[in-house]
Write a protein that holds these residues in place. Structure first.
Motif, PDB file in Angstrom:
ATOM      1  N   GLY A 282      30.448  45.999  -2.286  1.00 49.25           N
ATOM      2  CA  GLY A 282      31.881  46.139  -2.081  1.00 49.25           C
ATOM      3  C   GLY A 282      32.204  46.866  -0.786  1.00 49.25           C
ATOM      4  N   ILE A 283      31.411  47.894  -0.476  1.00 50.89           N
ATOM      5  CA  ILE A 283      31.594  48.628   0.777  1.00 50.89           C
ATOM      6  C   ILE A 283      31.349  47.713   1.976  1.00 50.89           C
ATOM      7  CG2 ILE A 283      30.623  50.459   2.232  1.00 50.89           C
ATOM      8  CD1 ILE A 283      30.117  52.054  -0.345  1.00 50.89           C
ATOM      9  N   LEU A 284      30.300  46.903   1.892  1.00 56.75           N
ATOM     10  CA  LEU A 284      29.978  45.992   2.997  1.00 56.75           C
ATOM     11  C   LEU A 284      31.041  44.904   3.139  1.00 56.75           C
ATOM     12  CD1 LEU A 284      26.102  45.646   2.625  1.00 56.75           C
ATOM     13  CD2 LEU A 284      27.407  47.108   4.170  1.00 56.75           C
ATOM     14  N   HIS A 285      31.625  44.466   2.020  1.00 56.10           N
ATOM     15  CA  HIS A 285      32.732  43.513   2.093  1.00 56.10           C
ATOM     16  C   HIS A 285      33.850  44.086   2.948  1.00 56.10           C
ATOM     17  CE1 HIS A 285      31.464  41.822  -2.106  1.00 56.10           C
ATOM     18  NE2 HIS A 285      30.773  41.283  -1.132  1.00 56.10           N
ATOM     19  N   ALA A 286      34.194  45.341   2.688  1.00 53.24           N
ATOM     20  CA  ALA A 286      35.275  45.993   3.430  1.00 53.24           C
ATOM     21  C   ALA A 286      34.922  46.134   4.908  1.00 53.24           C
ATOM     22  CB  ALA A 286      35.571  47.359   2.823  1.00 53.24           C
ATOM     23  N   LEU A 287      33.690  46.509   5.191  1.00 54.65           N
ATOM     24  CA  LEU A 287      33.288  46.714   6.580  1.00 54.65           C
ATOM     25  C   LEU A 287      33.283  45.414   7.382  1.00 54.65           C
ATOM     26  CD1 LEU A 287      30.397  49.334   6.238  1.00 54.65           C
ATOM     27  CD2 LEU A 287      32.682  49.685   7.178  1.00 54.65           C
ATOM     28  N   THR A 288      32.757  44.328   6.805  1.00 51.65           N
ATOM     29  CA  THR A 288      32.719  43.061   7.542  1.00 51.65           C
ATOM     30  C   THR A 288      34.125  42.538   7.791  1.00 51.65           C
ATOM     31  OG1 THR A 288      32.385  41.892   5.432  1.00 51.65           O
ATOM     32  CG2 THR A 288      30.432  42.363   6.747  1.00 51.65           C
ATOM     33  N   THR A 289      35.018  42.719   6.828  1.00 52.39           N
ATOM     34  CA  THR A 289      36.404  42.288   7.026  1.00 52.39           C
ATOM     35  C   THR A 289      37.069  43.120   8.108  1.00 52.39           C
ATOM     36  OG1 THR A 289      36.565  41.607   4.715  1.00 52.39           O
ATOM     37  CG2 THR A 289      38.626  41.931   5.891  1.00 52.39           C
ATOM     38  N   LEU A 290      36.871  44.430   8.070  1.00 45.79           N
ATOM     39  CA  LEU A 290      37.439  45.308   9.097  1.00 45.79           C
ATOM     40  C   LEU A 290      36.944  44.906  10.484  1.00 45.79           C
ATOM     41  CD1 LEU A 290      37.805  49.157   8.929  1.00 45.79           C
ATOM     42  CD2 LEU A 290      36.824  48.084  10.945  1.00 45.79           C
ATOM     43  N   MET A 291      35.640  44.679  10.612  1.00 40.52           N
ATOM     44  CA  MET A 291      35.054  44.322  11.905  1.00 40.52           C
ATOM     45  C   MET A 291      35.639  43.032  12.449  1.00 40.52           C
ATOM     46  SD  MET A 291      31.131  45.221  10.872  1.00 40.52           S
ATOM     47  CE  MET A 291      30.454  44.063  12.053  1.00 40.52           C
ATOM     48  N   GLY A 292      35.709  42.010  11.601  1.00 39.18           N
ATOM     49  CA  GLY A 292      36.193  40.715  12.049  1.00 39.18           C
ATOM     50  C   GLY A 292      37.641  40.740  12.478  1.00 39.18           C
ATOM     51  N   PHE A 293      38.494  41.341  11.651  1.00 39.02           N
ATOM     52  CA  PHE A 293      39.918  41.347  11.960  1.00 39.02           C
ATOM     53  C   PHE A 293      40.248  42.279  13.121  1.00 39.02           C
ATOM     54  CE2 PHE A 293      40.370  39.330   7.802  1.00 39.02           C
ATOM     55  CZ  PHE A 293      41.356  38.392   8.077  1.00 39.02           C
ATOM     56  N   TRP A 294      39.508  43.361  13.251  1.00 37.32           N
ATOM     57  CA  TRP A 294      39.743  44.257  14.397  1.00 37.32           C
ATOM     58  C   TRP A 294      39.439  43.514  15.689  1.00 37.32           C
ATOM     59  CZ3 TRP A 294      40.460  49.876  14.292  1.00 37.32           C
ATOM     60  CH2 TRP A 294      40.528  50.435  15.572  1.00 37.32           C
ATOM     61  N   THR A 295      38.289  42.870  15.746  1.00 41.53           N
ATOM     62  CA  THR A 295      37.892  42.132  16.942  1.00 41.53           C
ATOM     63  C   THR A 295      38.917  41.060  17.272  1.00 41.53           C
ATOM     64  OG1 THR A 295      35.561  42.517  16.408  1.00 41.53           O
ATOM     65  CG2 THR A 295      36.042  40.798  18.015  1.00 41.53           C
ATOM     66  N   SER A 296      39.355  40.323  16.263  1.00 49.91           N
ATOM     67  CA  SER A 296      40.325  39.263  16.470  1.00 49.91           C
ATOM     68  C   SER A 296      41.673  39.814  16.935  1.00 49.91           C
ATOM     69  CB  SER A 296      40.508  38.461  15.180  1.00 49.91           C
ATOM     70  OG  SER A 296      41.461  37.445  15.363  1.00 49.91           O
ATOM     71  N   SER A 297      42.117  40.914  16.350  1.00 46.23           N
ATOM     72  CA  SER A 297      43.402  41.518  16.736  1.00 46.23           C
ATOM     73  C   SER A 297      43.410  41.872  18.215  1.00 46.23           C
ATOM     74  CB  SER A 297      43.670  42.779  15.905  1.00 46.23           C
ATOM     75  OG  SER A 297      43.782  42.484  14.541  1.00 46.23           O
ATOM     76  N   ALA A 298      42.321  42.464  18.674  1.00 45.51           N
ATOM     77  CA  ALA A 298      42.222  42.842  20.090  1.00 45.51           C
ATOM     78  C   ALA A 298      42.224  41.609  20.983  1.00 45.51           C
ATOM     79  CB  ALA A 298      40.958  43.661  20.320  1.00 45.51           C
TER      80      ALA A 298
END
Length: 454
Positions: A282-298
């Motif tokens: 569950g922790i890794l689910h949150a981290l991968t989602t954060l990483m992907g959307f952060w990169t895309s937002s920028a």
């Protein structure tokens, strides 16, 4: 000395990990809601939704291969309808992406509190610390993000399957639980209809892949495989997990739980290590989602800067090839949402992002149709099958997503949507780069600009 460029350090596997990892949601805490909507039948809804989203995914694939720029949605819509429409689509795209990192930070906290209790009132500070740490990492080589995505993605997939198999073969799993208390779909057609609308929101994320196209090191013609993987890997995983949870107890029991997997493990005295694996996944689910959307937002902000819709500073890269100004703005938005996450209106913004996703999908399907007629001569390394019929199907599905999302909004949500649109209009009129005579000087990228500095 030439300016730094975006680094092409994202492999095909890394893109699959980033895209699929961003889509996969945290069922650790969300599964009870799924069961409350339509019981264990949710397992069947997810693969069906993935199939229905194929037209939109293939539309994105064609547009990405034809116009492979980080500005993605913006440049596609600009070429089809002009800069005003392009900015509107890009502003909606930014909303879809930027609300995810702070939400993932709080999901991370919920999961990690299983091991380390978070003092009451400290969650916001821990969430801010998490996003600041990722901000620092995000300004290093994109290859680091890709490698972390690979590790996190495959670890969480394996971990989730281990937990699911443990439930299946625990001796307490029973198919009778899946069909108990009303059957596979206990709430009938109404439950299925609501699920088909609401659960589509769990696939938001596949649209982020085009924003990183300038950092990939594989042929653009293969992007369709990345995008479809972002639909079907999560769908299959959701199917397995929901079936595993559903067989452990009636849907009426699951809907009352906080975190079903760990709770069932405790209830039936299964090995504690399985619960730990579930929490880590569950922790890794949150981290991968954060990483992907952060990169895309920028990259959404970077892309707008490419077209002169935002100041040139957004296209400035550090020595590692990272858009620092864009990353900083994403950090500011993320901290803002972290601080006000307890207020209902932030939840409205989160719900509004789903409406925005439907609008983006509709615009892109319409873009593809218009550009085929307007520029049939442009090279399309990948050509979506079905032509206009596929694009029309995508638009119909997009409208359905918009309607389904609007059903979840109340007055506050609509006010938030209009406020966000108003801010976007003001930014378009005032913030873009201007010439000496005060007029905006926009850029329109075409296939002729591929590989050039702009």
């Amino acid at each position: 000395m030439s300016e730094p460029k975006l680094k092409r350090n994202l492999s095909f596997v890394s893109m699959v990990a980033l895209a699929s990892g961003a889509v996969i949601g945290g069922w650790l805490a969300e599964a009870p809601y799924w069961f409350s909507v339509t019981g264990a039948g949710a397992a069947i809804i997810f693969p069906l939704l993935a199939i229905l989203l194929i037209p939109i995914g293939l539309t994105f694939s064609e547009l990405t291969a034809m116009l492979p720029f980080a500005s993605a949605v913006d440049i596609w819509t600009t070429n089809a309808f002009g800069h005003k429409a392009g900015w509107a689509a890009q502003w909606m795209m930014f909303l879809v992406q930027v609300v995810e990192p702070p939400m993932m930070a709080f999901i991370f906290i919920t999961a990690i509190s299983y091991f380390v209790p978070i003092p009451e009132g400290s969650s916001v500070y821990v969430a801010i610390a998490i996003v600041i740490l990722w901000y620092i990492i995000s300004n290093f080589n994109i290859g680091i993000t890709g490698k972390l995505a690979n590790i996190f993605f495959f670890t969480m997939i394996i971990g989730s399957l281990i937990v699911s198999c443990s439930l299946f073969f625990s001796g307490h799993w029973s198919a009778s639980n899946i069909v108990a208390d009303g059957g596979l779909f206990p709430k009938g057609f109404h439950g299925v209809f609501i699920a088909m609308a609401v659960f589509s929101l769990k696939f938001i994320g596949f649209e982020m892949t085009p924003t990183m196209i300038e950092e990939t090191n594989f042929p653009v013609s293969k992007m369709w495989k990345v995008i479809l993987s972002a639909l079907f890997v999560p769908a299959i995983l959701y199917f397995v997990v929901v079936m595993a949870i559903g067989g452990m107890g009636p849907w009426t029991m699951v809907q009352e739980m906080g975190m079903p997997e760990p709770e069932f493990i405790k209830m039936y005295s299964l090995p504690q290590i399985i619960a730990i694996i579930a929490i880590i996944s569950g922790i890794l689910h949150a981290l991968t989602t954060l990483m992907g959307f952060w990169t895309s937002s920028a990259r959404v902000l970077y892309g707008a800067g490419q077209l002169n819709q935002l100041p040139k500073v957004f296209t400035k890269l550090n020595s590692k090839g990272q858009p620092v100004a864009a990353n900083t703005v994403v950090l500011i938005f993320t901290i803002f949402f972290c601080i006000f996450s307890g207020d209902n209106w932030v939840q409205y913004i989160y719900a509004v992002s789903c409406v925005a996703a439907g609008l983006v999908y509709f615009a892109c399907c319409l873009d593809a149709m218009v550009l085929r007629k307007k520029h049939p001569e442009w090279k399309r390394p990948y050509r979506a099958p079905g032509g206009n019929l596929l694009f029309i199907a995508g638009m119909i599905i997009s409208v359905w997503i918009i309607i389904g999302s609007c059903m979840e909004l109340n007055l506050g949500g609509y006010i938030s949507l209009f406020a966000y649109c108003a801010i976007g209009l003001i930014m378009f009129l005032l913030v873009g780069r201007k010439t000496k005579d005060g007029k905006h000087e926009y850029v329109t990228l075409t296939p002729e600009d591929i590989g050039k500095d702009y």
